[in-house]
Design a protein around this motif. Structure first.
Motif, mmCIF file in Angstrom:
data_model
loop_
_atom_site.group_PDB
_atom_site.id
_atom_site.type_symbol
_atom_site.label_atom_id
_atom_site.label_comp_id
_atom_site.label_asym_id
_atom_site.label_seq_id
_atom_site.Cartn_x
_atom_site.Cartn_y
_atom_site.Cartn_z
ATOM 1 N N ARG A 241 14.627 3.279 0.802
ATOM 2 C CA ARG A 241 13.497 3.121 0.382
ATOM 3 C C ARG A 241 13.108 3.883 -0.974
ATOM 4 N NH1 ARG A 241 9.282 1.147 3.615
ATOM 5 N NH2 ARG A 241 7.895 1.698 1.778
ATOM 6 N N LEU A 242 13.581 5.428 -0.762
ATOM 7 C CA LEU A 242 13.230 6.382 -1.606
ATOM 8 C C LEU A 242 13.992 6.117 -2.800
ATOM 9 C CD1 LEU A 242 13.479 9.495 0.522
ATOM 10 C CD2 LEU A 242 11.218 8.837 -0.338
ATOM 11 N N VAL A 243 15.253 5.745 -2.898
ATOM 12 C CA VAL A 243 15.925 5.183 -3.946
ATOM 13 C C VAL A 243 15.256 4.101 -4.756
ATOM 14 C CG1 VAL A 243 18.317 4.587 -4.792
ATOM 15 C CG2 VAL A 243 18.153 6.403 -3.089
ATOM 16 N N ALA A 244 14.819 3.044 -4.024
ATOM 17 C CA ALA A 244 14.332 2.111 -4.578
ATOM 18 C C ALA A 244 12.997 2.223 -5.415
ATOM 19 C CB ALA A 244 14.117 0.930 -3.574
ATOM 20 N N MET A 245 12.120 3.243 -4.632
ATOM 21 C CA MET A 245 11.003 3.630 -5.313
ATOM 22 C C MET A 245 11.099 4.487 -6.641
ATOM 23 S SD MET A 245 8.456 4.666 -1.965
ATOM 24 C CE MET A 245 8.126 3.581 -0.748
ATOM 25 N N TYR A 246 12.144 5.039 -6.593
ATOM 26 C CA TYR A 246 12.611 6.025 -7.780
ATOM 27 C C TYR A 246 13.000 5.362 -8.788
ATOM 28 C CZ TYR A 246 14.847 9.362 -10.702
ATOM 29 O OH TYR A 246 15.271 10.416 -11.476
ATOM 30 N N ALA A 247 13.905 4.163 -8.575
ATOM 31 C CA ALA A 247 14.530 3.435 -9.755
ATOM 32 C C ALA A 247 13.441 2.529 -10.158
ATOM 33 C CB ALA A 247 15.531 2.408 -8.785
ATOM 34 N N ASP A 248 12.470 1.968 -9.404
ATOM 35 C CA ASP A 248 11.374 1.208 -10.203
ATOM 36 C C ASP A 248 10.609 1.796 -10.943
ATOM 37 O OD1 ASP A 248 12.298 -1.044 -8.553
ATOM 38 O OD2 ASP A 248 10.736 -0.657 -6.871
ATOM 39 N N SER A 249 10.206 3.199 -10.861
ATOM 40 C CA SER A 249 9.365 3.976 -11.763
ATOM 41 C C SER A 249 9.840 4.942 -12.415
ATOM 42 C CB SER A 249 8.311 4.462 -10.822
ATOM 43 O OG SER A 249 8.776 5.463 -9.918
ATOM 44 N N GLY A 250 11.049 5.546 -12.043
ATOM 45 C CA GLY A 250 11.566 6.845 -12.765
ATOM 46 C C GLY A 250 10.977 7.926 -12.460
ATOM 47 N N VAL A 251 10.104 7.768 -11.421
ATOM 48 C CA VAL A 251 9.121 9.031 -11.285
ATOM 49 C C VAL A 251 9.657 9.095 -9.518
ATOM 50 C CG1 VAL A 251 6.979 10.216 -11.018
ATOM 51 C CG2 VAL A 251 7.604 8.641 -12.993
ATOM 52 N N ASP A 252 9.941 10.737 -9.193
ATOM 53 C CA ASP A 252 9.792 11.120 -7.961
ATOM 54 C C ASP A 252 8.552 11.424 -7.613
ATOM 55 O OD1 ASP A 252 10.502 11.949 -5.552
ATOM 56 O OD2 ASP A 252 11.547 13.758 -6.357
ATOM 57 N N ARG A 253 7.728 10.672 -6.728
ATOM 58 C CA ARG A 253 6.696 11.006 -6.158
ATOM 59 C C ARG A 253 6.614 11.658 -4.891
ATOM 60 N NH1 ARG A 253 3.730 5.554 -5.247
ATOM 61 N NH2 ARG A 253 5.932 4.820 -5.075
ATOM 62 N N ASP A 254 5.750 12.671 -4.530
ATOM 63 C CA ASP A 254 5.851 13.388 -3.468
ATOM 64 C C ASP A 254 5.686 12.321 -2.111
ATOM 65 O OD1 ASP A 254 5.870 15.488 -1.597
ATOM 66 O OD2 ASP A 254 4.051 16.109 -1.954
ATOM 67 N N ILE A 255 6.598 11.862 -1.734
ATOM 68 C CA ILE A 255 6.605 10.637 -0.513
ATOM 69 C C ILE A 255 7.480 11.229 0.475
ATOM 70 C CG2 ILE A 255 7.498 8.719 0.081
ATOM 71 C CD1 ILE A 255 7.101 7.645 -2.721
#
Length: 302
Positions: A241-255
């Motif tokens: 889930r984290l890798v997918a979120m990062y790949a989609d936006s290119g931003v590492d949000r505080d999740i």
């Protein structure tokens, strides 16, 4: 007096023996009957049984004491800070953030085998490690209530040999926050030691990414985590889930994220017992809103 756990074992044994006898009377269902009963009893043990030495009533009494003590300290300039010790030295309360200037000396007076009762939204690693080492030296049981977030989950949850997480408590991990500090931090993907696919990490900006776990962390987790171990811990579901979120936006949000207790034996050497793990994402969202009071996304690990 027999504990609940011992009584459950006696009942399990009686039922399984009865099922085995029934299997020989009715050979056609011999293995089916035995396996069904065995699986049912194993499930019952996993869901309801508590290990010997875990006195839930004493944990709740300790939490009530810590809540009352925290209320007495509100607005008082003489409040001892996040740490307080009961008069009999059997209960050490920690309530609040882990500050860089945390004075941990009070913890050394905790009676051996006492309780470390904690709720915290996290903070600084170095004092968290120092306090955790004292808790381990005192062979205290850790009791988590309400919430244990970030550095609390990373360090206090596994501070000692045994931890009990009370019903309604939210335990969540996360990567280092996404606001760069000095030195600046970078986000990168690493190949974890467990071979479970790419892992999102945040740490010092070094050329090849690499393993950002520091020597201080290595020493802390040497006797507390199952090797191979990388900070912060996660499940493969959360990792994807984290890798997918990062790949989609290119931003590492505080999740942040939870980890289902079924994965704990493969991560931690500390015996960690949940009274009740959350049952859904909506329950985690409600707990985060109630306890943490901000809109940080917390991924529920099913």
């Amino acid at each position: 007096m027999l504990s609940y756990f011992m009584i459950l074992h006696l009942i399990c044994g009686a039922v399984i023996i009865g099922a085995w006898r029934e299997a020989f009377v009715r050979p056609k269902i011999r293995w089916t009957a035995f396996l069904v009963i065995l699986l049912q009893m194993c499930s019952l043990r996993l869901v309801h049984a508590e290990p010997d030495g875990f006195d839930k009533d004493s944990f709740y009494r300790a939490v009530r004491y810590c809540r009352q003590n925290a209320l007495r300290g509100l607005g008082s300039m003489s409040s001892p800070g996040p740490l307080s010790l009961s008069p009999d030295k059997r209960i050490l309360c920690f309530d609040g953030p882990i500050a860089a200037n945390l004075n941990v000396s009070l913890a050394r007076s905790l009676a051996e085998g006492g309780l470390f009762v904690v709720r915290s939204n996290g903070g600084i690693a170095a004092p968290a490690i120092e306090l955790s080492d004292i808790i381990r030296d005192r062979r205290a049981k850790v009791v988590v209530y309400d919430y244990c977030y970030s550095a609390c989950a990373l360090f206090f949850l596994v501070a000692s040999y045994e931890t009990y997480v009370l019903r309604g408590a939210l335990v969540a991990w996360h990567n280092t926050p996404g606001i760069d500090t000095a030195p600046p931090l970078c986000t990168f993907l690493v190949d974890p030691h467990d071979g479970g696919g790419p892992k999102l990490q945040r740490g010092p900006c070094i050329e090849d990414g690499g393993d950002v776990i520091s020597g201080m962390f290595q020493e802390f987790f040497k006797d507390r985590a199952v090797s191979p171990f990388q900070v912060p811990p996660d499940s493969r579901y959360v990792r994807r889930r984290l890798v997918a979120m990062y790949a989609d936006s290119g931003v590492d949000r505080d999740i942040a994220w939870t980890i289902h207790p079924r994965y704990y034996p493969g991560l931690f050497k500390t015996k960690i017992v949940y009274e009740a793990y959350p049952e859904s994402q909506s329950e985690v969202d409600d707990m985060a809103a109630a306890w943490l009071g901000w809109k940080t996304k917390i991924i529920y690990d099913p």
